[in-house]
Write an enzyme that holds these catalytic residues in place. Structure first.
Site, PDB file in Angstrom:
ATOM      1  N   ASP A 151      40.127 -10.191 -36.287  1.00  0.00           N
ATOM      2  CA  ASP A 151      38.888  -9.853 -35.579  1.00  0.00           C
ATOM      3  C   ASP A 151      37.685  -9.856 -36.532  1.00  0.00           C
ATOM      4  O   ASP A 151      37.838  -9.875 -37.763  1.00  0.00           O
ATOM      5  CB  ASP A 151      39.071  -8.464 -34.944  1.00  0.00           C
ATOM      6  CG  ASP A 151      38.390  -8.342 -33.598  1.00  0.00           C
ATOM      7  OD1 ASP A 151      37.370  -9.005 -33.394  1.00  0.00           O
ATOM      8  OD2 ASP A 151      38.882  -7.560 -32.761  1.00  0.00           O
TER       9      ASP A 151
ATOM     10  N   ASP B 186      35.933 -10.480 -24.576  1.00  0.00           N
ATOM     11  CA  ASP B 186      36.411  -9.127 -24.295  1.00  0.00           C
ATOM     12  C   ASP B 186      36.356  -8.824 -22.803  1.00  0.00           C
ATOM     13  O   ASP B 186      36.839  -7.775 -22.378  1.00  0.00           O
ATOM     14  CB  ASP B 186      35.578  -8.084 -25.058  1.00  0.00           C
ATOM     15  CG  ASP B 186      36.124  -7.858 -26.464  1.00  0.00           C
ATOM     16  OD1 ASP B 186      37.208  -8.389 -26.766  1.00  0.00           O
ATOM     17  OD2 ASP B 186      35.465  -7.158 -27.252  1.00  0.00           O
TER      18      ASP B 186
HETATM   19  C1  GLA Z   1      37.320  -6.247 -30.493  1.00  0.00           C
HETATM   20  C2  GLA Z   1      38.264  -7.215 -29.817  1.00  0.00           C
HETATM   21  C3  GLA Z   1      39.141  -6.473 -28.826  1.00  0.00           C
HETATM   22  C4  GLA Z   1      39.909  -5.392 -29.539  1.00  0.00           C
HETATM   23  C5  GLA Z   1      38.940  -4.477 -30.265  1.00  0.00           C
HETATM   24  C6  GLA Z   1      39.676  -3.498 -31.126  1.00  0.00           C
HETATM   25  O1  GLA Z   1      36.391  -5.762 -29.605  1.00  0.00           O
HETATM   26  O2  GLA Z   1      37.558  -8.247 -29.201  1.00  0.00           O
HETATM   27  O3  GLA Z   1      40.022  -7.364 -28.181  1.00  0.00           O
HETATM   28  O4  GLA Z   1      40.805  -5.979 -30.444  1.00  0.00           O
HETATM   29  O5  GLA Z   1      38.051  -5.196 -31.090  1.00  0.00           O
HETATM   30  O6  GLA Z   1      38.824  -2.658 -31.789  1.00  0.00           O
END
Ligand code: GLA
Length: 709
Positions: A451, A509
């Site tokens: 990420d 997301d």
């Molecule tokens: C980001 C990612 C999510 C999740 C969160 C965890 O927002 O896009 O899918 O993994 O971080 O903190």
């Protein structure tokens, strides 16, 4: 006497059955006068000659007394009055060198042309590699070499990619966190349309790709040029319809002055530009990009993922997560991914980033108990990391505040409570490598979700992006069986630079099925669908609050790399059965969906979305969606131009869950009679009557070739 008044010479014709690229030179200045439909057939290729006078446009009044040559790397010294393609400075001086790059050698292969451009006065050379392979994309690579004994600072490095003068519209992709890759069209007449990404990652706001096309180009009609920069940092794309009558797209890394300083005998490589041309609309232009990426990706079976994030967020405990894993295995999940929250101090998003040790207060016996349980259920295990970041509230930051990129500023700006680590530093990369390597070596981890949850500030991203690539390359090399996913708060880092290093993208997301249709549509214009992580979420979407039926959520997620992000411990038996069937259906069809041709299909009613995958013989699986209530009771029929030569086909309606027809006295006969048989010609030209469907609902159509014995 005029400089550069010499005749144009055609140097090479890069060819395949769809596309021709003409490479030419005038006074040894390299330029590409043509990227477009193939100019001859394979049989004609050996004898085909191009009259170079086609590319000379003459000289008009009111301007210079020479004809402008829109070089691949355009320079003021070539009478180019637009943005220069290369600006370099010698040893801290403030005035760019007046470069004159002329070709000093050509080396032709069947599908490539290598050329060296040299400025002997300033001791600078540029190696250029142009290539058009059977995957039907044209790639441009270049490396600037410093041949002098002083330093060379590079502040601009762009290619100038010609598109047809008849390109009249530009389509870009962008949006925001949780609503990425939305398509936007802009008329392109006498104007310069510019995209500048300074967020330090590919960004949610704009992707590094543009499509320029003939007026009103659609999915299946019109000439379309797609131009993409394979780069995950800052970039600039400029559609220039002003400097010359020839329309060009300048594309390259966006550099700050002195961001790239090349010592003597060293070099700077431009990120690759990847160009796809189609004479049959946007979908075919996308298919070329897909083929290119597929040719560079290992062929893997993409397991159904369960991601724990929306199921438990930071609330990690062995008992709940073990039950979740059991429930996951029961519905057919093949890979269990433990998301954020497993490492030291990470009880919420204010602390812990950087401390990549399993938190014993939450996982007293480490990750072994959960991993053994997951493995005993026949599933693989995956783990979340955010390596490039650090929370000020972490052991790492307390020990090494100087490792933070923004920490160097007097007033550091936090994003999601975190700072960015300086990946240009070898010690930072080494620490991250050691930690991730240790975990990948200790535990049976098949997959890493990587990420990157905040933009960079300060404008420079070259070293950081190179550092990220180097770290990921090293991990890929040491752990060749581990798969990586690129995530940046969803779809903030999606491009061909990172695509060479990962197998999957977390597209967004938002797993709201309606928004996902839009997001995945945008991303599918250049990324093959099997790389797009696409999850079935809970009935009420966590990011939008909207409720959707499982049939709609599943039909949307099917055209991607399927996953589930839903607390399976709360499912009713009915939901569990429907989810299990959707997963079975994905597994039965994934080999087909992930290897055949994907298209978005034109329909005159913009409230109807049709997309799907088909093979050359006419087998196909498409989804048909009513996005919102349309204007008329009877929408136009569903036409499938790609099936025109397919012969006789069986047509079957499939629902992943309960059908969601709108009120009908009688459904169209082909639905009540499903499966039924029809010819590809009829499907292409007359089309299937569209049934009335509730808004935010989909059904699937399967076409199968009728085998005659
Ligand atoms: C980001 C990612 C999510 C999740 C969160 C965890 O927002 O896009 O899918 O993994 O971080 O903190």
């Amino acid at each position: 006497m005029n400089l550069m008044s010499g005749a144009i010479r055609v140097i090479d014709h890069l060819w395949n059955e769809h596309t021709s690229v003409i490479v030419a030179a005038r006074d040894d200045i390299l330029f590409i006068p043509y990227i477009g439909p193939s100019l001859c057939s394979a049989d004609e290729f050996d004898t085909f000659r191009i009259d170079s006078s086609f590319f000379a446009r003459g000289i008009v009044g009111g301007g210079l007394d020479i004809e402008v040559t829109p070089a691949l790397i355009p320079l003021p010294s070539q009478a180019w009055t637009g943005t220069p393609g290369l600006e370099v400075f010698r040893d801290g001086t403030l005035v760019p060198l007046d470069l004159r790059l002329t070709a000093t050698s050509w080396d032709k292969e069947i599908d490539e042309l290598f050329c060296v451009l040299t400025d002997a006065t300033h001791n600078v050379s540029v190696d250029v590699l142009l290539s058009l392979k059977e995957t039907n994309v044209f790639t441009i690579d270049a490396t600037v070499k410093n041949l002098s004994d002083g330093t060379l600072a590079i502040s601009t490095a762009h290619f100038n990619v010609p598109v047809g003068d008849h390109a009249a519209e530009v389509m870009t992709l962008g949006g925001r966190h949780a609503m990425e890759a939305v398509q936007q069209r802009t008329p392109w007449e006498r104007a310069r349309i510019s995209l500048e990404n300074r967020s330090g990652r590919t960004s949610h706001e704009q992707l590094g790709v543009v499509f320029a096309g003939t007026s009103g180009f659609t999915e299946q009609t019109g000439g379309v040029w797609g131009v993409h920069l394979a780069w995950s940092g800052n970039f600039r794309i400029m559609c220039d319809g002003v400097t010359d009558t020839r329309k060009t797209i300048q594309i390259g890394e966006l550099l700050q002055p002195n961001e790239v300083v090349v010592p003597p005998a060293e070099s700077y490589a431009f990120p690759r530009a990847v160009v796809s041309y189609s004479r049959n609309g946007l979908s075919e232009c996308s298919q070329n990009f897909h083929e290119y990426i597929r040719s560079r990706q290992p062929h893997i079976q993409r397991p159904v993922v369960l991601n724990t994030w929306e199921a438990v967020y930071f609330n990690h405990d062995l008992e709940t997560l073990s039950s979740l894993a059991t429930a996951a295995a029961e519905v057919g999940i093949e890979r269990f991914v433990l998301d954020d929250g497993w490492f030291n101090g990470r009880r919420n998003d204010t602390a812990g980033l950087g401390d990549w040790y399993v938190d014993e207060s939450v996982w007293p016996q480490g990750l072994n108990p959960i991993i053994s349980h997951v493995r005993s259920l026949g599933m693989e295990f995956g783990l979340w990391f955010e390596p490039e970041m650090v929370n000020p509230n972490s052991e790492l930051f307390r020990a090494h505040p100087e490792w933070a990129l923004d920490g160097a500023l007097a007033h550091p700006i936090l994003g999601r409570n975190q700072l960015v680590l300086d990946l240009s530093r070898a010690d930072v990369r080494e620490y991250l490598f050691q930690r991730i390597d240790a975990l990948l070596s200790e535990y049976e981890i098949a997959y890493v979700k990587w990420d990157h949850n905040r933009p960079l500030i300060g404008g420079a991203s070259h070293q950081q992006t190179q550092g990220f690539y180097a770290l990921l390359d090293q991990l890929n090399q040491c752990h060749p069986n581990v798969q990586f996913e690129s995530c940046a708060s969803g779809g903030g880092r999606i491009d061909f630079g990172v695509a060479d290093r990962v197998n999957r993208f977390w597209a967004s997301d938002s797993i709201d099925a309606l928004d996902r249709l839009e997001i995945q549509k945008g991303l599918s214009t250049f990324i093959p669908i099997e790389m797009l992580g696409s999850h079935i979420g809970s009935p009420t979407c966590h990011t939008t609050g909207r409720k959707h039926a499982l049939s709609f959520r599943a039909a949307t997620a099917l055209f991607g790399w399927l996953g589930v992000e839903w607390n399976l411990l709360n499912l009713t038996d009915k939901e569990k059965n429907a989810l299990t069937s959707a997963i079975v259906f994905y597994k039965q069809n994934r080999a087909f969906l992930h290897s055949e041709t994907f298209a978005r299909v034109d329909h005159p009613d913009t409230s109807i979305d049709i997309r799907g995958v088909y093979s050359p013989c006419g087998d196909g699986l498409f989804s048909v969606t009513r996005l919102h209530s349309g204007p008329s009771n009877h929408s136009a029929p569903l036409r499938f131009p790609m099936l025109k030569d397919a012969g006789e086909l069986t047509v079957e309606v499939i629902h992943l869950g309960a059908p969601r027809w709108a009120l009908h006295r009688a459904l169209p006969q082909w639905i009540t009679d499903s499966p039924t048989t029809m010819s590809g010609t009829l499907l292409a030209n007359v089309g299937l009557p569209m049934p009335s469907l509730l808004p935010e609902s989909s059904f699937l159509l399967r076409f199968s070739q009728v085998m005659h014995s």
